[in-house]
Scaffold this motif. Structure first.
Motif, short mmCIF file in Angstrom:
data_model
loop_
_atom_site.label_atom_id
_atom_site.label_comp_id
_atom_site.label_asym_id
_atom_site.label_seq_id
_atom_site.Cartn_x
_atom_site.Cartn_y
_atom_site.Cartn_z
N ALA A 1 0.83 -1.21 0.00
CA ALA A 1 0.00 0.00 0.00
C ALA A 1 0.86 1.26 0.00
O ALA A 1 2.04 1.23 0.36
N SER A 2 0.23 2.36 -0.35
CA SER A 2 0.90 3.65 -0.38
C SER A 2 1.32 4.10 1.02
O SER A 2 0.51 4.15 1.94
N SER A 3 2.59 4.37 1.19
CA SER A 3 3.11 4.94 2.45
C SER A 3 4.57 5.30 2.21
O SER A 3 5.06 5.12 1.09
N GLN A 4 5.27 5.73 3.22
CA GLN A 4 6.67 6.06 2.99
C GLN A 4 7.48 4.84 2.58
O GLN A 4 8.55 4.97 2.01
N LYS B 1 3.86 6.07 -2.80
CA LYS B 1 3.47 7.11 -1.84
C LYS B 1 2.68 8.20 -2.56
O LYS B 1 3.03 8.59 -3.67
N SER B 2 1.62 8.70 -1.95
CA SER B 2 0.80 9.71 -2.64
C SER B 2 1.50 11.05 -2.80
O SER B 2 2.22 11.50 -1.91
N GLU C 1 -0.81 11.09 6.22
CA GLU C 1 0.11 10.92 5.11
C GLU C 1 1.01 12.13 4.94
O GLU C 1 2.12 12.04 4.47
N ASN D 1 -6.55 8.92 -3.68
CA ASN D 1 -6.97 8.88 -2.29
C ASN D 1 -7.79 10.15 -2.06
O ASN D 1 -7.23 11.25 -2.00
N LYS E 1 -9.55 5.39 -3.58
CA LYS E 1 -9.49 4.92 -2.19
C LYS E 1 -10.38 5.83 -1.37
O LYS E 1 -10.14 7.04 -1.31
N ILE F 1 -0.42 5.33 14.82
CA ILE F 1 -0.49 5.52 13.37
C ILE F 1 -0.75 4.21 12.62
O ILE F 1 -1.31 4.20 11.53
N THR G 1 -8.04 -2.49 2.14
CA THR G 1 -6.95 -1.92 2.92
C THR G 1 -7.50 -1.65 4.32
O THR G 1 -8.70 -1.40 4.48
N GLY H 1 -6.09 -3.19 8.25
CA GLY H 1 -6.20 -4.34 9.14
C GLY H 1 -5.72 -5.66 8.59
O GLY H 1 -5.85 -6.67 9.27
N GLN I 1 -4.23 -4.83 0.30
CA GLN I 1 -3.12 -3.87 0.38
C GLN I 1 -2.56 -3.86 1.81
O GLN I 1 -3.32 -3.77 2.77
N LEU I 2 -1.25 -3.91 1.92
CA LEU I 2 -0.61 -4.00 3.24
C LEU I 2 0.23 -2.77 3.53
O LEU I 2 1.02 -2.34 2.69
N CYS I 3 0.06 -2.23 4.73
CA CYS I 3 0.89 -1.10 5.12
C CYS I 3 1.44 -1.32 6.54
O CYS I 3 2.63 -1.57 6.72
N SER I 4 0.55 -1.26 7.55
CA SER I 4 1.01 -1.30 8.95
C SER I 4 1.90 -2.51 9.23
O SER I 4 2.94 -2.39 9.87
C1 LIG Z 1 2.70 6.41 7.86
C2 LIG Z 1 1.62 6.18 6.86
C3 LIG Z 1 1.64 6.88 5.67
C4 LIG Z 1 0.61 6.68 4.73
N1 LIG Z 1 0.63 7.38 3.57
C5 LIG Z 1 -0.37 7.19 2.65
C6 LIG Z 1 -0.39 7.90 1.43
O1 LIG Z 1 0.48 8.71 1.11
N2 LIG Z 1 -1.42 7.68 0.58
C7 LIG Z 1 -2.42 6.79 0.83
O2 LIG Z 1 -3.32 6.61 0.01
N3 LIG Z 1 -2.43 6.10 2.00
C8 LIG Z 1 -1.44 6.28 2.90
N4 LIG Z 1 -1.45 5.58 4.06
C9 LIG Z 1 -2.54 4.61 4.32
C10 LIG Z 1 -2.13 3.18 3.94
O3 LIG Z 1 -1.87 3.06 2.57
C11 LIG Z 1 -3.20 2.16 4.32
O4 LIG Z 1 -4.35 2.39 3.52
C12 LIG Z 1 -3.63 2.27 5.79
O5 LIG Z 1 -2.50 2.36 6.62
C13 LIG Z 1 -4.45 1.05 6.21
O6 LIG Z 1 -3.79 -0.17 5.96
P1 LIG Z 1 -3.02 -0.98 7.11
O7 LIG Z 1 -4.01 -1.41 8.10
O8 LIG Z 1 -2.35 -2.13 6.37
O9 LIG Z 1 -2.02 -0.03 7.69
C14 LIG Z 1 -0.43 5.76 5.02
C15 LIG Z 1 -0.42 5.05 6.21
C16 LIG Z 1 0.58 5.25 7.14
C17 LIG Z 1 0.56 4.46 8.41
#
Ligand SMILES: Cc1cc2nc3c(=O)[nH]c(=O)nc-3n(C[C@H](O)[C@H](O)[C@H](O)COP(=O)(O)O)c2cc1C
Length: 344
Positions: A37-40, A62-63, A87, A149, A186, A232, A260, A262, A281-284
């Motif tokens: 997923a989108s993140s740093q 990253k967005s 974000e 997003n 999103k 976060i 996305t 959880g 989609q995975l982020c955390s």
């Molecule tokens: C530090 C951080 C930065 C994120 N940056 C973005 C972003 O730039 N654009 C976006 O669409 N989502 C962003 N997200 C959201 C994630 O892509 C994801 O949708 C959200 O964290 C839920 O998924 P998770 O439960 O796997 O974390 C960010 C999340 C975190 C924690």
């Protein structure tokens, strides 16, 4: 042609068979349903290469913020409420429009040069404004798809729900008239008529919906009497909301869905696929356990498929969506009433 990722499996009934993890999501062929997923974590080429190395089926970059494209964005970014826009935290520097845009276009270009998996560019936007013209540049740089997003904070007392929903629809309509690559949106769950809204977005040609955006939650420190940031990263039980909605609507919506929020392991991924998502989609979990954890999730997905004798992800995608189950009210209010007052 699907980009297959066959895995040799010894089935319970004896003999080997190949498990096919591939999926089609918003018109893209993914070798498996795991999307970073989108993140740093997806903001630089080293991490993106690590996602591919770990086996990800696709990456969402990253967005880039609408505000970064449109103006001398430093000031605007500084003014963005960090309690809403988690974000935005990643952008702490005060830079010019050219800086952000050029840097982003280079990221798209480099990602396309380096990776063989699909690269999805991401924009965070709140209007159907001029930024859309710049989105065409992402397509020119080779992005395989675009993820928008969109989150409009409904705090304006003068704006009713219809006018806010119309902004989402205008964004969808305008972007679809500008780019040929697939577009995902999103969104959050906070619409009064969510199913209707999602149907309308699909009607504007949106190729996939990403359910659901996770909003940054503020907290209050009662000792320092200050507003502070809540955690976060997500918790695994937060999957229940996207899971419920994917189950309710996946059988009836004309566009694809990805989940996305959880998904912290193979079990979460399998649940959303069973409910009808085409990808998770995975982020955390990647922030907590590292990008390499994708490998574990894929291996556990294959193990589960072996135990259940599924040769392909498509064999079980959506089999537990509301349309396909014997007890469809399980996803709705009836079950809740039963649990609370025991009416059967
Ligand atoms: C530090 C951080 C930065 C994120 N940056 C973005 C972003 O730039 N654009 C976006 O669409 N989502 C962003 N997200 C959201 C994630 O892509 C994801 O949708 C959200 O964290 C839920 O998924 P998770 O439960 O796997 O974390 C960010 C999340 C975190 C924690």
């Amino acid at each position: 042609m699907l980009d297959k990722a066959p895995v040799l499996i010894y089935g319970m009934s004896g003999g080997f068979f190949m498990s096919d993890l591939s999926t089609r999501y918003m018109g893209l062929s993914l070798k498996n349903p795991v999307i970073a997923a989108s993140s740093q974590l997806t903001s630089n080429i080293e991490n993106l290469a690590a996602c591919e190395e770990a086996g990800a089926g696709a990456v969402v970059l990253k967005s880039l913020f609408e505000e970064q494209i449109l103006s001398d964005s430093g000031k605007i970014m500084a003014n963005l409420d960090p309690l809403v826009h988690a974000e935005a935290y990643d952008y702490s520097t005060v830079m010019s429009q050219e800086y952000y845009l050029d840097r982003y276009l280079k990221l798209v270009q480099d990602a396309k040069k380096t990776l063989s998996i699909p690269v999805i560019a991401s924009l965070n936007c709140v209007t159907a404004g001029k930024w859309i013209d710049y989105a065409v540049d992402f397509e020119k740089m080779g992005a395989d798809a675009l993820e928008l997003n969109v989150f409009i904070i409904p705090v304006d007392f003068k704006k009713d729900s219809l006018s806010i929903e119309q902004i989402y629809l205008d964004i969808a309509k305008k972007i679809k008239s500008k780019v040929k690559i697939p577009v995902a949106m999103k969104i959050g769950p906070h619409f009064s008529a969510l199913a209707h809204m999602m149907k309308n977005l699909a009607g504007e040609g949106i190729n996939a919906l990403v359910l659901f955006n996770r909003f940054y939650k503020p907290d209050i420190d009662i000792e320092s009497l200050a507003v502070k940031a809540a955690k976060i990263t997500s918790q695994p039980d937060e999957i229940s909301l996207p899971l419920q909605w994917i189950s309710l609507i996946s059988g009836e919506l004309s566009c694809d869905l990805s989940a996305t929020t959880g998904i912290h392991g193979a079990d979460g991924l399998i649940k959303v696929l069973l409910a009808g998502a085409k990808a998770g989609q995975l982020c955390s979990i990647l922030l907590m356990k590292g990008i390499g954890y994708i490998k574990t999730i894929l291996s556990e997905l294959s193990d589960w498929m072996e135990r259940h004798e599924y040769a392909a992800v498509s064999d079980f995608t959506g089999i537990l969506c509301q349309e396909n189950i014997i007890n469809p009210e399980a996803y709705e209010r009836t079950q809740y009433i039963k649990a609370l007052v025991g009416i059967s």
